[in-house]
Scaffold this motif. Structure first.
Motif, PDB file in Angstrom:
ATOM      1  N   TYR A   1       0.830  -1.205   0.000  1.00 36.97           N
ATOM      2  CA  TYR A   1       0.000   0.000   0.000  1.00 36.97           C
ATOM      3  C   TYR A   1       0.859   1.248   0.000  1.00 36.97           C
ATOM      4  CZ  TYR A   1      -3.709  -3.184   1.518  1.00 36.97           C
ATOM      5  OH  TYR A   1      -4.597  -4.219   1.603  1.00 36.97           O
ATOM      6  N   LEU A   2       0.278   2.295  -0.529  1.00 36.26           N
ATOM      7  CA  LEU A   2       0.900   3.609  -0.519  1.00 36.26           C
ATOM      8  C   LEU A   2      -0.036   4.556   0.218  1.00 36.26           C
ATOM      9  CD1 LEU A   2       3.015   5.632  -1.649  1.00 36.26           C
ATOM     10  CD2 LEU A   2       1.664   5.677  -3.763  1.00 36.26           C
ATOM     11  N   PHE A   3       0.496   5.230   1.224  1.00 40.01           N
ATOM     12  CA  PHE A   3      -0.255   6.243   1.969  1.00 40.01           C
ATOM     13  C   PHE A   3       0.387   7.580   1.623  1.00 40.01           C
ATOM     14  CE2 PHE A   3      -0.661   2.277   4.250  1.00 40.01           C
ATOM     15  CZ  PHE A   3      -1.990   2.257   4.640  1.00 40.01           C
ATOM     16  N   ALA A   4      -0.310   8.415   0.886  1.00 43.74           N
ATOM     17  CA  ALA A   4       0.370   9.601   0.368  1.00 43.74           C
ATOM     18  C   ALA A   4      -0.574  10.772   0.179  1.00 43.74           C
ATOM     19  CB  ALA A   4       1.058   9.271  -0.956  1.00 43.74           C
ATOM     20  N   GLY A   5       0.023  11.966   0.182  1.00 43.18           N
ATOM     21  CA  GLY A   5      -0.766  13.157  -0.060  1.00 43.18           C
ATOM     22  C   GLY A   5       0.095  14.369  -0.316  1.00 43.18           C
ATOM     23  N   ASP A   6      -0.569  15.450  -0.680  1.00 40.55           N
ATOM     24  CA  ASP A   6       0.110  16.718  -0.922  1.00 40.55           C
ATOM     25  C   ASP A   6      -0.874  17.828  -0.573  1.00 40.55           C
ATOM     26  OD1 ASP A   6      -1.253  17.663  -3.613  1.00 40.55           O
ATOM     27  OD2 ASP A   6      -0.785  15.546  -3.897  1.00 40.55           O
ATOM     28  N   LEU A   7      -0.517  19.066  -0.880  1.00 44.92           N
ATOM     29  CA  LEU A   7      -1.348  20.200  -0.470  1.00 44.92           C
ATOM     30  C   LEU A   7      -2.393  20.607  -1.504  1.00 44.92           C
ATOM     31  CD1 LEU A   7       1.318  22.632   1.041  1.00 44.92           C
ATOM     32  CD2 LEU A   7      -0.307  21.190   2.275  1.00 44.92           C
ATOM     33  N   LEU A   8      -2.282  20.068  -2.694  1.00 47.07           N
ATOM     34  CA  LEU A   8      -3.085  20.611  -3.789  1.00 47.07           C
ATOM     35  C   LEU A   8      -4.510  20.076  -3.820  1.00 47.07           C
ATOM     36  CD1 LEU A   8      -0.343  20.488  -6.539  1.00 47.07           C
ATOM     37  CD2 LEU A   8      -0.899  22.307  -4.919  1.00 47.07           C
ATOM     38  N   GLY A   9      -5.424  20.893  -4.312  1.00 45.82           N
ATOM     39  CA  GLY A   9      -6.800  20.459  -4.477  1.00 45.82           C
ATOM     40  C   GLY A   9      -6.822  19.150  -5.245  1.00 45.82           C
ATOM     41  N   GLN A  10      -7.627  18.197  -4.739  1.00 42.96           N
ATOM     42  CA  GLN A  10      -7.775  16.890  -5.384  1.00 42.96           C
ATOM     43  C   GLN A  10      -6.443  16.133  -5.458  1.00 42.96           C
ATOM     44  OE1 GLN A  10      -9.246  19.806  -7.201  1.00 42.96           O
ATOM     45  NE2 GLN A  10     -10.662  19.440  -5.510  1.00 42.96           N
ATOM     46  N   LEU A  11      -5.515  16.486  -4.595  1.00 47.45           N
ATOM     47  CA  LEU A  11      -4.227  15.765  -4.502  1.00 47.45           C
ATOM     48  C   LEU A  11      -3.596  15.504  -5.862  1.00 47.45           C
ATOM     49  CD1 LEU A  11      -4.860  12.952  -1.833  1.00 47.45           C
ATOM     50  CD2 LEU A  11      -4.169  15.307  -1.457  1.00 47.45           C
ATOM     51  N   ILE A  12      -3.566  16.498  -6.724  1.00 48.77           N
ATOM     52  CA  ILE A  12      -3.098  16.195  -8.084  1.00 48.77           C
ATOM     53  C   ILE A  12      -1.613  15.858  -8.151  1.00 48.77           C
ATOM     54  CG2 ILE A  12      -4.905  17.261  -9.484  1.00 48.77           C
ATOM     55  CD1 ILE A  12      -3.213  19.757  -9.676  1.00 48.77           C
ATOM     56  N   ALA A  13      -0.809  16.371  -7.226  1.00 51.03           N
ATOM     57  CA  ALA A  13       0.606  15.976  -7.265  1.00 51.03           C
ATOM     58  C   ALA A  13       0.723  14.470  -7.030  1.00 51.03           C
ATOM     59  CB  ALA A  13       1.408  16.747  -6.213  1.00 51.03           C
ATOM     60  N   THR A  14      -0.034  13.967  -6.064  1.00 49.53           N
ATOM     61  CA  THR A  14      -0.004  12.548  -5.726  1.00 49.53           C
ATOM     62  C   THR A  14      -0.676  11.700  -6.809  1.00 49.53           C
ATOM     63  OG1 THR A  14      -0.102  13.152  -3.393  1.00 49.53           O
ATOM     64  CG2 THR A  14      -0.661  10.877  -3.953  1.00 49.53           C
ATOM     65  N   SER A  15      -1.847  12.148  -7.277  1.00 44.64           N
ATOM     66  CA  SER A  15      -2.594  11.366  -8.270  1.00 44.64           C
ATOM     67  C   SER A  15      -1.743  11.088  -9.496  1.00 44.64           C
ATOM     68  CB  SER A  15      -3.838  12.132  -8.739  1.00 44.64           C
ATOM     69  OG  SER A  15      -4.602  12.558  -7.651  1.00 44.64           O
ATOM     70  N   PHE A  16      -1.112  12.138 -10.002  1.00 44.07           N
ATOM     71  CA  PHE A  16      -0.323  11.960 -11.215  1.00 44.07           C
ATOM     72  C   PHE A  16       1.068  11.415 -10.902  1.00 44.07           C
ATOM     73  CE2 PHE A  16      -3.591  14.978 -12.488  1.00 44.07           C
ATOM     74  CZ  PHE A  16      -4.027  14.413 -13.675  1.00 44.07           C
ATOM     75  N   GLY A  17       1.566  11.721  -9.693  1.00 42.73           N
ATOM     76  CA  GLY A  17       2.913  11.287  -9.348  1.00 42.73           C
ATOM     77  C   GLY A  17       3.010   9.809  -9.058  1.00 42.73           C
TER      78      GLY A  17
END
Lengths: 340, 340
Positions: free
Chosen positions: B80-96
């Motif tokens: 599993y990956l538990f991840a996040g960032d500050l951007l709306g809809q977590l786009i850094a994480t979603s695409f990263g």
């Protein structure tokens, strides 16, 4: 503990029980086919507040209070809250849950958030980290349209593939070491980001269908069962377009889901009467359908076992305007009837 | 399993071990006091991409690959990956993270996200839901300023209370049933939303200090220890203003944290040389300081036990412009030296 199943699933040794569930929706949802099943229908889309975001926060607060009251639960007994919404920085949840004073795990899974919240909540309860937790997700038509698409006052046209964001909040309380309750969570399958290059923000069903397909297939593989193990396989908000794609993908795998499959987004509105095009969407869509329609049917044994698969499209106005695609994600939850 | 401690904490029966950690930062962070400790310093703030958001996604991907390589880990072993960032809809994480193909729990805890990710990751590993998981968080100065405050080109002035969002991503791999590793996670304390009515988006330290205070006090109460149980109590990004408030609150409780307390935001930049005012901030701030500076000191025994408390301010341009306050949240992680 040998609870890992296959590649991405968990089978709970002590299946957490859903002991209370509640839903609060807006006027349009109340006028739809499920209208009589919701706990509260708020006729004022502003929920008595000054702006849409505060309205959504108020809806979350009302729902949490309702679920606590319905279940005869003491607020202080809820150890953790797993919750999220669609808004940047989860402002509906941040402001909606501050008065609850419950330790919060803030989640973002787009419209799959109820699946993520149920999964993590069940993981916590099964492991003995908590006796009772709440899982909650909400969306609001006006906050979502404002954030993701056009200002409402602009009155833009909507293609047939567009879905209508549900104004609604659903929440459940999960408890351990119980046999009495509405249903139990036997296992989960956690989805991963799936990007098939979909780029149309007015066709979220197409963006999410591949993720739904991937998670359902993973679930069947991990649990080594076929689709008929379930009485229903219920996606969150694929709508008509997404459903067609999902059934086609499944057909190519030799699976006929045409009778087994149900989509919350297609149940919540009357397409002909309510002008909602492809169906309902938003985290609230699957959350309120679960709490008002699905859980009672599992509780009374109409369905002995369902696979609940909220589906999310990682749409963002920033990435969308930068020409990026819309990846999807779906999280599956195995919900079972409790034999009394 | 008797792992619940007090009201909001868990003491792990089988403390998960951090077996790999890595950090990727931008040029300014590389020029700061911790510069020599980071794994990679990227001189191009665009990370070779076309826009800031893609740059942050690329930074996440680089960090994940780095941590996998450093730890000699097979990507397929990360459950599993538990991840996040500050951007709306977590786009850094979603695409990263789409290329990682790992089941994802998307998290939003503002700048407290690394605490939330470590907590949920450790909960999963300790319970036997996974042998190995990754916890990751990132922020990028340019994506954050664009989203939360003013366009960079506007060149607005910054008051002394303002912090500087760190361009950086930190990630760790947690594993179960191991004795060799950098450090172990003995327990966690999950924070709740705390709203003291702070309204200044240029003074996030004041918005977060009450949440940090609340979570630290909860931790000490739940584990029935006093502050000297820890060799360091390390907040995420309170900065100078927030630290002053936290120390004052603690003093009123009879606790002197002046020597024990450290703030990642005050370590990462040289205030005099780098014009960063109150300090660094962003999810990346505590994440990269953990991976580059804190974990090695725990590993070599300089610190036997630290309380790592990433702090988040639920700032959103929407709620801020609607005149709302900025609630805070903080999640604490007990990180211990492993005796060899």
């Amino acid at each position: 503990m040998g609870q890992m199943k296959g590649k991405a699933s968990i089978e709970f040794e002590h299946p957490p029980v859903i002991i209370s569930a509640g839903s609060v929706v807006g006027k349009k949802e109340g006028e739809g086919p499920l209208g009589s099943l919701f706990d509260e229908i708020e006729l004022d889309d502003m929920f008595g507040m000054d702006n849409w975001e505060q309205a959504e926060s108020t809806m979350q607060k009302k729902t949490a209070d309702l679920v606590i009251e319905k279940g005869g639960i003491r607020k202080g007994d809820l150890r953790y809250l797993f919750a999220g919404d669609l808004l940047g920085q989860l402002i509906a949840t941040s402001f909606g849950t501050v008065d609850l004073e419950i330790p919060l795990f803030g989640l973002y899974g787009a419209c799959s958030t109820m699946g993520e919240a149920l999964g993590l909540g069940a993981m916590a309860v099964n492991a003995g980290y908590a006796d009772q937790v709440m899982s909650m997700a909400s969306s609001h038509f006006a906050t979502a349209e404002k954030q993701f698409r056009f200002p409402l006052a602009y009155g833009n046209q909507r293609p047939p593939s567009a879905t209508w964001t549900v104004t609604g909040c659903g929440a459940v309380v999960l408890a351990g070491n119980r046999k009495d309750g509405m249903a139990r969570i036997a296992g989960i399958t956690t989805g991963r980001m799936v990007d098939m290059g979909a780029k149309d923000s007015m066709n979220m069903g197409a963006a999410m269908a591949p993720a739904a397909f991937h998670t359902i297939e993973q679930n069947l593989e991990d649990f080594q069962v076929n689709e008929t193990w379930y009485d229903k396989i219920i996606t969150g908000d694929l709508g008509e377009v997404g459903r067609t794609i999902l059934l086609e993908f499944m057909k190519n795998k030799g699976r006929d889901l045409s009778q087994l499959h149900m989509d919350c987004g297609m149940e919540i509105y009357d397409k002909e009467q309510q002008d909602t095009h492809a169906g309902g969407s938003g985290c609230g869509c699957s959350a309120v359908t679960l709490c008002s329609y699905i859980l009672p049917k599992v509780q009374d044994g109409t369905w002995k076992r369902v696979l609940f698969v909220p589906t999310g499209a990682l749409l963002s106005s920033v990435s969308f305007n930068e020409g990026q695609s819309i990846p999807g994600i779906a999280h599956a939850v195995v919900i079972e009837h409790i034999d009394s």
